[in-house]
Design a protein around this motif. Structure first.
Motif, PDB file in Angstrom:
ATOM      1  N   SER A 136       0.856  -1.179   0.000  1.00  0.00           N
ATOM      2  CA  SER A 136       0.000   0.000   0.000  1.00  0.00           C
ATOM      3  C   SER A 136       0.890   1.226   0.000  1.00  0.00           C
ATOM      4  N   SER A 137       0.386   2.320  -0.581  1.00  0.00           N
ATOM      5  CA  SER A 137       1.185   3.548  -0.583  1.00  0.00           C
ATOM      6  C   SER A 137       1.400   4.064   0.844  1.00  0.00           C
ATOM      7  N   ASP A 138       0.644   3.549   1.794  1.00  0.00           N
ATOM      8  CA  ASP A 138       0.871   3.901   3.208  1.00  0.00           C
ATOM      9  C   ASP A 138       2.272   3.503   3.669  1.00  0.00           C
ATOM     10  N   PHE A 139       2.866   2.506   2.971  1.00  0.00           N
ATOM     11  CA  PHE A 139       4.181   2.019   3.388  1.00  0.00           C
ATOM     12  C   PHE A 139       5.324   2.946   2.967  1.00  0.00           C
ATOM     13  N   LYS A 173      -1.593  11.393  -0.994  1.00  0.00           N
ATOM     14  CA  LYS A 173      -2.177  12.242   0.037  1.00  0.00           C
ATOM     15  C   LYS A 173      -2.973  11.392   1.017  1.00  0.00           C
ATOM     16  N   GLY A 174      -2.688  11.556   2.280  1.00  0.00           N
ATOM     17  CA  GLY A 174      -3.431  10.845   3.313  1.00  0.00           C
ATOM     18  C   GLY A 174      -3.077   9.367   3.339  1.00  0.00           C
ATOM     19  N   MET A 175      -3.822   8.617   4.084  1.00  0.00           N
ATOM     20  CA  MET A 175      -3.571   7.202   4.251  1.00  0.00           C
ATOM     21  C   MET A 175      -4.737   6.396   3.690  1.00  0.00           C
ATOM     22  N   VAL A 176      -4.412   5.317   2.961  1.00  0.00           N
ATOM     23  CA  VAL A 176      -5.447   4.457   2.401  1.00  0.00           C
ATOM     24  C   VAL A 176      -6.327   3.897   3.515  1.00  0.00           C
ATOM     25  N   SER A 177      -5.633   3.553   4.598  1.00  0.00           N
ATOM     26  CA  SER A 177      -6.353   2.933   5.710  1.00  0.00           C
ATOM     27  C   SER A 177      -7.413   3.861   6.287  1.00  0.00           C
ATOM     28  N   LYS A 178      -7.246   5.154   6.067  1.00  0.00           N
ATOM     29  CA  LYS A 178      -8.228   6.093   6.619  1.00  0.00           C
ATOM     30  C   LYS A 178      -9.107   6.730   5.546  1.00  0.00           C
ATOM     31  N   ALA A 179      -8.461   7.135   4.441  1.00  0.00           N
ATOM     32  CA  ALA A 179      -9.216   7.891   3.439  1.00  0.00           C
ATOM     33  C   ALA A 179      -9.851   6.990   2.392  1.00  0.00           C
ATOM     34  N   SER A 180     -10.668   7.560   1.544  1.00  0.00           N
ATOM     35  CA  SER A 180     -11.231   6.817   0.425  1.00  0.00           C
ATOM     36  C   SER A 180     -10.252   6.917  -0.733  1.00  0.00           C
ATOM     37  N   LEU A 181     -10.634   6.336  -1.866  1.00  0.00           N
ATOM     38  CA  LEU A 181      -9.737   6.362  -3.021  1.00  0.00           C
ATOM     39  C   LEU A 181      -9.809   7.680  -3.786  1.00  0.00           C
ATOM     40  N   ILE A 182     -10.750   8.499  -3.407  1.00  0.00           N
ATOM     41  CA  ILE A 182     -10.926   9.745  -4.156  1.00  0.00           C
ATOM     42  C   ILE A 182      -9.837  10.737  -3.752  1.00  0.00           C
ATOM     43  N   ASP A 183      -8.960  11.032  -4.713  1.00  0.00           N
ATOM     44  CA  ASP A 183      -7.845  11.922  -4.426  1.00  0.00           C
ATOM     45  C   ASP A 183      -8.221  13.349  -4.807  1.00  0.00           C
ATOM     46  N   ARG A 184      -8.581  14.129  -3.810  1.00  0.00           N
ATOM     47  CA  ARG A 184      -8.957  15.521  -4.082  1.00  0.00           C
ATOM     48  C   ARG A 184      -7.895  16.473  -3.548  1.00  0.00           C
ATOM     49  N   ASP A 185      -7.887  17.683  -4.118  1.00  0.00           N
ATOM     50  CA  ASP A 185      -7.022  18.762  -3.623  1.00  0.00           C
ATOM     51  C   ASP A 185      -5.575  18.324  -3.454  1.00  0.00           C
ATOM     52  N   ILE A 186      -5.017  17.770  -4.517  1.00  0.00           N
ATOM     53  CA  ILE A 186      -3.616  17.368  -4.453  1.00  0.00           C
ATOM     54  C   ILE A 186      -2.753  18.624  -4.608  1.00  0.00           C
ATOM     55  N   PRO A 187      -1.906  18.948  -3.617  1.00  0.00           N
ATOM     56  CA  PRO A 187      -1.112  20.169  -3.755  1.00  0.00           C
ATOM     57  C   PRO A 187      -0.025  20.024  -4.822  1.00  0.00           C
ATOM     58  N   CYS A 188       0.199  21.113  -5.554  1.00  0.00           N
ATOM     59  CA  CYS A 188       1.213  21.124  -6.614  1.00  0.00           C
ATOM     60  C   CYS A 188       2.598  20.983  -5.984  1.00  0.00           C
ATOM     61  N   ARG A 208       0.461  26.275 -13.859  1.00  0.00           N
ATOM     62  CA  ARG A 208       0.166  25.609 -15.131  1.00  0.00           C
ATOM     63  C   ARG A 208       1.031  24.384 -15.394  1.00  0.00           C
ATOM     64  N   GLU A 209       1.882  24.026 -14.459  1.00  0.00           N
ATOM     65  CA  GLU A 209       2.766  22.883 -14.665  1.00  0.00           C
ATOM     66  C   GLU A 209       1.977  21.570 -14.507  1.00  0.00           C
ATOM     67  N   ALA A 210       2.243  20.618 -15.390  1.00  0.00           N
ATOM     68  CA  ALA A 210       1.639  19.298 -15.224  1.00  0.00           C
ATOM     69  C   ALA A 210       2.540  18.491 -14.304  1.00  0.00           C
ATOM     70  N   PHE A 211       1.966  17.628 -13.480  1.00  0.00           N
ATOM     71  CA  PHE A 211       2.816  16.818 -12.594  1.00  0.00           C
ATOM     72  C   PHE A 211       2.201  15.445 -12.353  1.00  0.00           C
ATOM     73  N   ASP A 212       3.079  14.513 -11.977  1.00  0.00           N
ATOM     74  CA  ASP A 212       2.638  13.168 -11.617  1.00  0.00           C
ATOM     75  C   ASP A 212       2.231  13.148 -10.154  1.00  0.00           C
ATOM     76  N   TYR A 213       1.195  12.386  -9.876  1.00  0.00           N
ATOM     77  CA  TYR A 213       0.766  12.197  -8.482  1.00  0.00           C
ATOM     78  C   TYR A 213       0.872  10.715  -8.165  1.00  0.00           C
ATOM     79  N   PHE A 214       1.621  10.386  -7.137  1.00  0.00           N
ATOM     80  CA  PHE A 214       1.753   8.979  -6.730  1.00  0.00           C
ATOM     81  C   PHE A 214       0.457   8.589  -6.050  1.00  0.00           C
ATOM     82  N   LYS A 215      -0.301   7.684  -6.672  1.00  0.00           N
ATOM     83  CA  LYS A 215      -1.641   7.373  -6.181  1.00  0.00           C
ATOM     84  C   LYS A 215      -1.656   6.752  -4.794  1.00  0.00           C
ATOM     85  N   CYS A 216      -2.719   7.060  -4.113  1.00  0.00           N
ATOM     86  CA  CYS A 216      -2.945   6.503  -2.787  1.00  0.00           C
ATOM     87  C   CYS A 216      -3.670   5.170  -2.996  1.00  0.00           C
ATOM     88  N   ILE A 217      -2.943   4.061  -2.888  1.00  0.00           N
ATOM     89  CA  ILE A 217      -3.636   2.774  -3.082  1.00  0.00           C
ATOM     90  C   ILE A 217      -3.357   1.812  -1.935  1.00  0.00           C
TER      91      ILE A 217
END
Ligand SMILES: [Zn+2]
Lengths: 258, 197
Positions: free
Chosen positions: B123-126, B144-159, B188-197
């Motif tokens: 899990s990305s928590d690790f 962002k956040g912990m899988v164990s606590k949050a849902s899979l919906i990744d909102r408000d990811i800071p740049c 305006r920069e595009a960036f990768d977000y490491f998913k919370c899974i």
């Protein structure tokens, strides 16, 4: 044949069904590599295909250990003929236009997630561990395909119409997702796989929720459905896929260096 | 100077054969007559070697930062490492195993085997706090956040470039399956977000 052998044979078949559906859909999606409507979709489609092939590998590895003919995972994937493949008819259908590709993906993803979530409660430890891993990936797949169905369905008149046509065309292959035969019955009784009626309920719920949001009509559940993929009877599409996918391994069997 | 019995932190550096560098080191000679460091079978020393193995897709982030090495067991100088794939289809899995073997052999360990640990699923928590900071430093927004606590919906990811909270999802999948593609509405920069899974 004692009951243990029968259960092993049933499980072997069931694992191949999972693996084959993953592999064949993955192969279909790979056809879009270099040919997707946008760069972002190209990346997404390839990554979904990659997840599916990884999961297929995990299922094939388990199936290989139960195979009475002791074939290795590569042999199972690349050296069997069409009538020995047990994937759903849905996943072997052509990519068509983007609405067709997304519809096929959406119907499959909804089934896939419902099935994996239930397989997390299987009383077979190996199945549980593969499902635990895959379920996280597939929730992203379903999220993506659902969003596309909504975006296109509730989009312009043209996108709505194309989406509705795609739904209507693919619908005849969805009955098989919810069907069950003696393999399912046996494993279900033994607690190895989920209760099919539960999966069916979850699938219908996803479909109804998303189609409503997408302002699309849901065809009739009682419509006439194509069946047979799970038992090895396929549409003409599969032969063409295998011809391309298995060419190398059949031309140079057991080669160590390509 | 390195401590007695510890494996070299940069095991493949040619300097290990430099005469001056070997002063004070305990050397053992194996049957082929090669000079080898006496590798320590303390788990601490093995973790130290593994901490030098980088993720091939995100250089600067080690495999320990990602939390994919789950367990080390040592039995009669036979080392077994349990390693989890981040994704079922992660194409780097085999390469990571090769890099681990290379580092372990370079540090003088002879009998190493790697087994795949699917369960409990990675899990990305690790990902460690240090790993999260390293990701951000190379322009990848950490999960962002912990899988164990949050849902899979990744909102408000800071740049990761300008810290702005005003970002949008471009695609569920970025350069690899473990990342999604976002864009910052401010810089305006595009960036990768490491998913919370
Ligand atoms: Zn920014």
């Amino acid at each position: 044949m004692n009951s243990n052998t029968t259960q092993t044979t049933a499980l072997f078949h069931y694992l191949l069904r999972l693996a084959d559906s993953n592999l064949i859909l993955s192969q279909r999606l790979c056809e879009l590599c270099g040919d997707a409507p946008s760069l972002e979709e190209e990346l997404a489609i390839s990554n979904v295909a990659l997840d599916l092939i990884g999961q297929a590998r995990n299922w094939y590895e388990y199936a290989s250990e139960l195979d009475p003919l002791k074939r290795n995972p590569d042999h199972l994937a690349f050296r069997r003929d069409a009538h020995e493949f047990y994937n759903f008819l849905l996943v072997e259908q052509k990519n068509g236009n983007f609405a067709d590709t997304i519809t096929r993906q959406f119907f499959f993803d909804a089934w896939h997630l419902a099935t994996l979530e239930s397989l997390q409660d299987s009383n077979d430890e190996r199945i549980r561990s593969i499902a635990d891993k895959a379920v996280k990936e597939v929730s992203y797949h379903l999220r993506r395909s659902s969003q596309w169905v909504i975006r296109l369905g509730d989009g312009t008149d043209v996108s709505h119409e194309k989406m509705q046509t795609a739904i209507n065309n693919a619908w005849r292959f969805t009955g098989e997702l919810l069907s069950k035969d003696e393999v399912d019955d046996m494993l279900e009784t033994d607690g190895l796989i989920p209760d099919a009626s539960k999966t069916s309920q979850l699938w219908k719920h996803s479909i109804e929720t998303i189609l409503t949001q997408a302002t699309l009509d849901r065809p009739d559940y009682a419509a006439w459905m194509y069946m047979g993929g799970k038992q090895g009877e396929h549409t003409e599409c599969l032969g063409f896929i295998l011809t391309e996918m298995q060419y190398l391994q059949r031309a140079y069997p057991d080669a160590k260096v390509w | 100077m390195r401590k007695f019995g510890k494996p070299s932190p940069k095991p493949l550096a040619p300097s290990r054969f430099n005469q001056e560098d070997l002063t004070g080191q305990l050397l053992v000679t194996d049957l082929q007559g090669d000079l080898k460091y006496q590798a320590s079978y303390e788990k601490e020393a093995i973790w130290q070697v593994l901490s030098q193995v980088q993720d091939p897709e995100i250089p600067s982030v080690s495999i320990l930062d990602l939390g994919i090495v789950r367990h080390i067991s040592v039995h009669m100088r036979q080392i077994t490492l349990a390693v989890s794939p981040t994704y079922s289809g992660c194409p780097a899995t085999d390469l990571i195993n090769d890099l681990i073997m290379e580092a372990m052999e370079g540090a003088g360990y002879q009998n190493v085997n790697i087994k795949q640990a699917l369960s409990p699923a990675w899990s990305s928590d690790f990902i460690t706090q240090e790993g999260r900071e390293k990701l951000k430093a190379v322009g990848i927004a950490p999960p962002k956040g912990m899988v164990s606590k949050a849902s899979l919906i990744d909102r408000d990811i800071p740049c990761p470039h300008c810290e702005s909270q005003d970002t949008r999802l471009l695609s569920e999948f970025g350069s690899t399956a473990c990342k999604a593609l976002y864009q910052c509405n401010d810089c305006r920069e595009a960036f990768d977000y490491f998913k919370c899974i």
